[in-house]
Write a protein that holds these residues in place. Structure first.
Motif, PDB file in Angstrom:
ATOM      1  N   UNK A  23     -11.005   7.271   6.032  1.00 42.96           N
ATOM      2  CA  UNK A  23     -10.795   7.265   7.504  1.00 42.96           C
ATOM      3  C   UNK A  23      -9.369   7.312   7.831  1.00 42.96           C
ATOM      4  N   UNK A  24      -8.580   6.466   7.146  1.00 40.14           N
ATOM      5  CA  UNK A  24      -7.129   6.306   7.237  1.00 40.14           C
ATOM      6  C   UNK A  24      -6.514   5.657   6.162  1.00 40.14           C
ATOM      7  N   UNK A  25      -5.145   6.155   6.215  1.00 41.15           N
ATOM      8  CA  UNK A  25      -4.274   5.439   5.177  1.00 41.15           C
ATOM      9  C   UNK A  25      -3.107   4.628   5.731  1.00 41.15           C
ATOM     10  N   UNK A  26      -3.173   3.532   5.060  1.00 38.78           N
ATOM     11  CA  UNK A  26      -2.216   2.493   5.881  1.00 38.78           C
ATOM     12  C   UNK A  26      -0.868   2.503   5.143  1.00 38.78           C
ATOM     13  N   UNK A  27      -0.417   1.523   4.690  1.00 39.46           N
ATOM     14  CA  UNK A  27       0.814   1.227   4.074  1.00 39.46           C
ATOM     15  C   UNK A  27       0.776   1.878   2.638  1.00 39.46           C
ATOM     16  N   UNK A  28       2.044   3.035   2.577  1.00 37.38           N
ATOM     17  CA  UNK A  28       2.195   3.515   1.496  1.00 37.38           C
ATOM     18  C   UNK A  28       3.699   3.114   0.808  1.00 37.38           C
ATOM     19  N   UNK A  29       4.097   2.286   0.083  1.00 35.18           N
ATOM     20  CA  UNK A  29       5.719   1.993  -0.008  1.00 35.18           C
ATOM     21  C   UNK A  29       5.711   1.384  -1.389  1.00 35.18           C
ATOM     22  N   UNK A  30       7.096   1.199  -1.640  1.00 36.75           N
ATOM     23  CA  UNK A  30       7.466   0.518  -2.998  1.00 36.75           C
ATOM     24  C   UNK A  30       8.856   0.605  -2.987  1.00 36.75           C
ATOM     25  N   UNK A  31       9.320   0.109  -4.242  1.00 31.92           N
ATOM     26  CA  UNK A  31      10.826  -0.005  -4.623  1.00 31.92           C
ATOM     27  C   UNK A  31      11.245  -1.353  -4.708  1.00 31.92           C
ATOM     28  N   UNK A  32      12.556  -1.730  -5.092  1.00 36.06           N
ATOM     29  CA  UNK A  32      12.787  -2.964  -5.423  1.00 36.06           C
ATOM     30  C   UNK A  32      12.814  -4.054  -4.418  1.00 36.06           C
ATOM     31  N   UNK A  33      12.428  -5.282  -4.681  1.00 38.70           N
ATOM     32  CA  UNK A  33      12.408  -6.472  -3.875  1.00 38.70           C
ATOM     33  C   UNK A  33      14.002  -6.896  -3.579  1.00 38.70           C
ATOM     34  N   UNK A  34      14.318  -7.129  -2.430  1.00 38.14           N
ATOM     35  CA  UNK A  34      15.633  -7.456  -2.168  1.00 38.14           C
ATOM     36  C   UNK A  34      15.863  -9.133  -2.869  1.00 38.14           C
ATOM     37  N   UNK A  35      16.834  -9.291  -3.558  1.00 37.56           N
ATOM     38  CA  UNK A  35      17.105 -10.784  -4.088  1.00 37.56           C
ATOM     39  C   UNK A  35      18.128 -10.962  -3.633  1.00 37.56           C
ATOM     40  N   UNK A  36      18.218 -12.338  -3.107  1.00 34.74           N
ATOM     41  CA  UNK A  36      19.604 -13.089  -2.409  1.00 34.74           C
ATOM     42  C   UNK A  36      20.352 -13.259  -3.273  1.00 34.74           C
ATOM     43  N   UNK A  37      21.490 -12.862  -3.434  1.00 32.18           N
ATOM     44  CA  UNK A  37      22.772 -13.079  -4.279  1.00 32.18           C
ATOM     45  C   UNK A  37      24.126 -13.687  -3.359  1.00 32.18           C
ATOM     46  N   UNK A  38      23.604 -14.417  -2.299  1.00 34.50           N
ATOM     47  CA  UNK A  38      24.687 -14.809  -1.484  1.00 34.50           C
ATOM     48  C   UNK A  38      25.226 -16.105  -1.860  1.00 34.50           C
ATOM     49  N   UNK A  39      26.674 -16.008  -2.411  1.00 40.36           N
ATOM     50  CA  UNK A  39      27.293 -17.141  -2.920  1.00 40.36           C
ATOM     51  C   UNK A  39      27.867 -18.286  -1.990  1.00 40.36           C
ATOM     52  N   UNK A  51      12.649  -6.475  -8.979  1.00 40.95           N
ATOM     53  CA  UNK A  51      11.404  -5.949  -9.412  1.00 40.95           C
ATOM     54  C   UNK A  51      10.903  -5.140  -8.497  1.00 40.95           C
ATOM     55  N   UNK A  52      10.851  -3.924  -9.143  1.00 37.95           N
ATOM     56  CA  UNK A  52      10.047  -2.819  -8.390  1.00 37.95           C
ATOM     57  C   UNK A  52       8.596  -3.150  -8.131  1.00 37.95           C
ATOM     58  N   UNK A  53       8.059  -2.563  -6.974  1.00 37.50           N
ATOM     59  CA  UNK A  53       6.745  -2.559  -6.903  1.00 37.50           C
ATOM     60  C   UNK A  53       6.090  -1.220  -6.153  1.00 37.50           C
ATOM     61  N   UNK A  54       4.937  -1.262  -5.811  1.00 40.43           N
ATOM     62  CA  UNK A  54       4.194  -0.282  -5.090  1.00 40.43           C
ATOM     63  C   UNK A  54       2.902  -0.782  -4.341  1.00 40.43           C
ATOM     64  N   UNK A  55       2.441   0.093  -3.580  1.00 43.39           N
ATOM     65  CA  UNK A  55       1.178  -0.302  -2.840  1.00 43.39           C
ATOM     66  C   UNK A  55       0.780   1.034  -2.145  1.00 43.39           C
ATOM     67  N   UNK A  56      -0.831   1.095  -2.146  1.00 44.88           N
ATOM     68  CA  UNK A  56      -1.363   1.870  -1.104  1.00 44.88           C
ATOM     69  C   UNK A  56      -2.330   1.182  -0.704  1.00 44.88           C
ATOM     70  N   UNK A  57      -2.645   1.309   0.829  1.00 47.22           N
ATOM     71  CA  UNK A  57      -3.624   0.735   1.559  1.00 47.22           C
ATOM     72  C   UNK A  57      -4.405   1.729   2.399  1.00 47.22           C
ATOM     73  N   UNK A  58      -5.810   1.812   2.017  1.00 47.10           N
ATOM     74  CA  UNK A  58      -6.706   2.946   2.697  1.00 47.10           C
ATOM     75  C   UNK A  58      -7.888   2.376   3.357  1.00 47.10           C
ATOM     76  N   UNK A  59      -8.543   2.740   4.438  1.00 50.18           N
ATOM     77  CA  UNK A  59      -9.846   2.470   4.894  1.00 50.18           C
ATOM     78  C   UNK A  59     -10.827   3.520   4.733  1.00 50.18           C
TER      79      UNK A  59
END
Length: 250
Positions: A23-39, A51-59
């Motif tokens: 019926x529908x395609x929702x979130x399709x995405x991925x890539x590296x998660x942002x890590x906080x390196x603020x000193x 770490x890289x990730x990815x996801x697909x969401x469908x109905x």
């Protein structure tokens, strides 16, 4: 990105074409998660890729049909092993396609007041991130004998960071079919087609999906095509290729 029509698109899961039940395609995405390196000596936030990730969401619609590619039969089993997903943004040769080796998460049903019965499904990456590539087949391609497919122009000349490729086999009759990639710098004008090193899939004998990757520092030429060989009377399949413009490590 704003909501867009998905008419003319396709979704494949591990060699099954579920497009007619989506019926529908929702979130399709991925890539590296942002890590906080603020000193503590910084005056603004500093982040690096994690770490890289990815996801697909469908109905999906509820389709309990007996067809092999009925969504309910494929998705309701909630497999513990990896599934391979391919979302095609259109089904023309060279169209964008998102690919994912993932775990299927959930198959939760919802019945609306008007009686509509749908299911929410998510695929979460395992080992590899979401990979956007281009179709080397115009959606589903049917070969009845060994065939040299049409080429796709990836532009920008050769690259030096290898490629990844995905194969879905939807139907097969015969002993086996071997699907492989070939390359040329000028669409075989002066540079003849040659096999891509590491660009051959394992010979297929049944419905299923595969992912391959070449060496990370391998030169890949501008034009790519898919060729088949083997002993078969029918092979229905789709191929997506990711040609890396930058260094990619898994």
């Amino acid at each position: 990105m704003a909501k867009q029509s998905g008419l003319g698109d396709a979704l494949f899961i591990s060699g099954y074409d579920l497009s007619g039940d989506i019926q529908a395609v929702g979130n399709i995405g991925g890539g590296p998660s942002p890590l906080d390196f603020t000193a503590i000596n910084k005056e603004a936030h500093e982040r690096k890729g994690g770490k890289k990730d990815g996801r697909m969401q469908v109905t999906t619609f509820f389709n309990p049909g007996e067809e092999a590619d009925a969504a309910h039969a494929v998705l309701s089993t909630l497999p513990r092993t990896d599934v391979t997903a391919m979302y095609c943004r259109g089904t023309t040769l060279g169209a964008p396609s998102a690919n994912l080796v993932a775990k299927q998460i959930g198959y939760d049903g919802t019945r609306a007041d008007d009686g509509a019965f749908t299911f929410a499904v998510e695929a979460q990456s395992n080992t590899y991130t979401l990979e956007w590539g281009r179709l080397l087949t115009a959606g589903l391609r049917t070969d009845t004998t060994a065939t040299d497919g049409a080429s796709v122009d990836f532009g920008t000349g050769s690259t030096e960071f290898g490629l990844q490729a995905y194969l879905h086999v939807f139907a097969f009759t015969g002993t086996s079919v071997t699907v492989k990639l070939q390359e040329s710098s000028d669409d075989a004008d002066a540079d003849a087609w040659a096999d891509v090193t590491g660009g051959g899939f394992t010979a297929a004998t049944t419905v299923g999906a595969q992912r391959i990757q070449t060496a990370r520092d391998q030169t890949v030429e501008r034009y790519l095509r898919v060729v088949t060989s083997g002993t078969f009377t029918e092979a229905v399949f789709a191929v997506s290729v990711i040609r890396n413009d930058v260094e990619v490590t898994y």
